[in-house]
Design an enzyme around this catalytic site. Structure first.
Site, PDB file in Angstrom:
ATOM      1  N   ASN A   4       4.326   7.401   4.855  1.00 41.73           N
ATOM      2  CA  ASN A   4       3.580   6.341   4.191  1.00 41.73           C
ATOM      3  C   ASN A   4       2.535   5.669   5.079  1.00 41.73           C
ATOM      4  OD1 ASN A   4       3.268   3.931   2.197  1.00 41.73           O
ATOM      5  ND2 ASN A   4       3.958   2.979   4.095  1.00 41.73           N
TER       6      ASN A   4
ATOM      7  N   TYR B  68     -11.522   7.734   5.131  1.00 43.66           N
ATOM      8  CA  TYR B  68     -10.286   7.475   4.389  1.00 43.66           C
ATOM      9  C   TYR B  68     -10.120   8.486   3.261  1.00 43.66           C
ATOM     10  CZ  TYR B  68      -6.791   5.013   1.584  1.00 43.66           C
ATOM     11  OH  TYR B  68      -5.664   4.687   0.859  1.00 43.66           O
TER      12      TYR B  68
ATOM     13  N   THR C  11      -1.780  -4.416  -1.953  1.00 47.50           N
ATOM     14  CA  THR C  11      -1.073  -4.380  -0.674  1.00 47.50           C
ATOM     15  C   THR C  11      -1.976  -4.974   0.406  1.00 47.50           C
ATOM     16  OG1 THR C  11      -1.942  -2.251   0.086  1.00 47.50           O
ATOM     17  CG2 THR C  11      -0.041  -2.190  -1.424  1.00 47.50           C
TER      18      THR C  11
END
Length: 271
Positions: free
Chosen positions: A92, A163, A200
């Site tokens: 993760n 990313y 998040t």
């Protein structure tokens, strides 16, 4: 009493000090797993492990920089010494790069050092996790690797090229690992999860604070078919399914958790 879907399974979760990783650690422990909480942030990771213990779950913390192979080698020895095997691995840990690197993130101006920094965590970290995870999982009765990719691994992101590329690498490598394990006869499945618009800490650099943050969240929510951003637990439940024996015939898939964004995305990127 809650049905324990991971009873007697040993689960290692990277980047478990916050966000989706923390939600996975807490949910897995609630479902009977012995959780190895790992993070580069020792204070945050240790706090998660202690919170799980206080709730009656089984957890311990091990510091881990996923981009360093020496850390994975140390983790392998540590797991063999304490748990003897691994049944579940959730790769993760990840970064976007806006806060962690000083360089531009678009494909025209991006700095190679920034590209390498993002790739080291998001792509290399997953590849190393799979490498050492497989070694630990061969003695498992039924093992599962869950790799955290992103919606960005399925579409282009003009302002975050490293990313997006790193998460696309996670998507493809997950399929390769799934096929390799099947080819070798290993009792290991491998799948990727692709969250989109999950609230998040990774979003903090883009959302700002106070009223600006509220306005930004409202603006993003307008483009989500389901009408709001998701929360880490939404992704954790998907990981729970893929980690459990309920998914014993599921390997090599990509599971999108995005409130319907990719079901009908606009063709033109915003400025």
């Amino acid at each position: 009493m809650q049905h324990q879907r991971l009873n007697n399974k040993v689960a290692l979760i990277t980047g478990a000090g916050k966000g989706i990783g923390r939600a996975c650690a807490q949910l897995f422990a609630a479902h009977g797993a012995q959780v190895i909480v790992s993070d580069i942030d020792a204070e945050a990771g240790l706090a998660v492990a202690i919170a799980i213990q206080e709730d009656g779950g089984q957890a311990r913390f091990v510091e881990l920089d996923v981009a360093q192979e020496s850390d994975w080698q140390r983790m392998e020895k540590d797991v063999l010494r304490h748990e003897k095997r691994l049944d579940v691995l959730v790769n993760n840990a990840g970064i976007i790069g806006f806060l962690e690197t000083g360089g531009a993130q678009d494909p025209e101006h991006m700095e190679l050092s920034s590209w390498h920094a993002v790739m080291a965590v998001n792509s290399d970290g997953v590849a190393l996790g799979c490498k050492y995870g497989m070694r630990l999982m061969k003695n498992s009765r039924a093992a599962s690797i869950v790799n955290m990719s992103s919606r960005s691994g399925l579409v282009g992101i003009p302002g975050a090229a490293p990313y997006a590329a790193s998460k696309a690498a996670v998507r493809n490598h997950s399929k390769t690992v799934a096929l390799y394990c099947a080819q070798q006869g290993y009792p290991i499945r491998c799948n990727s999860i692709h969250p989109g618009a999950i609230l998040t800490p990774l979003w903090d650099a883009m959302l700002g604070e106070g009223k600006d943050r509220e306005a930004a969240i409202a603006h993003i929510s307008q483009d989500i078919p389901i009408g709001h951003m998701g929360e880490p637990l939404d992704v954790a439940y998907a990981a729970l399914y893929l980690a459990s024996d309920e998914a014993k015939y599921v390997t090599g898939i990509e599971l999108t958790i995005d409130g319907g964004i990719l079901a009908g995305s606009a063709a033109a990127p915003g400025k």
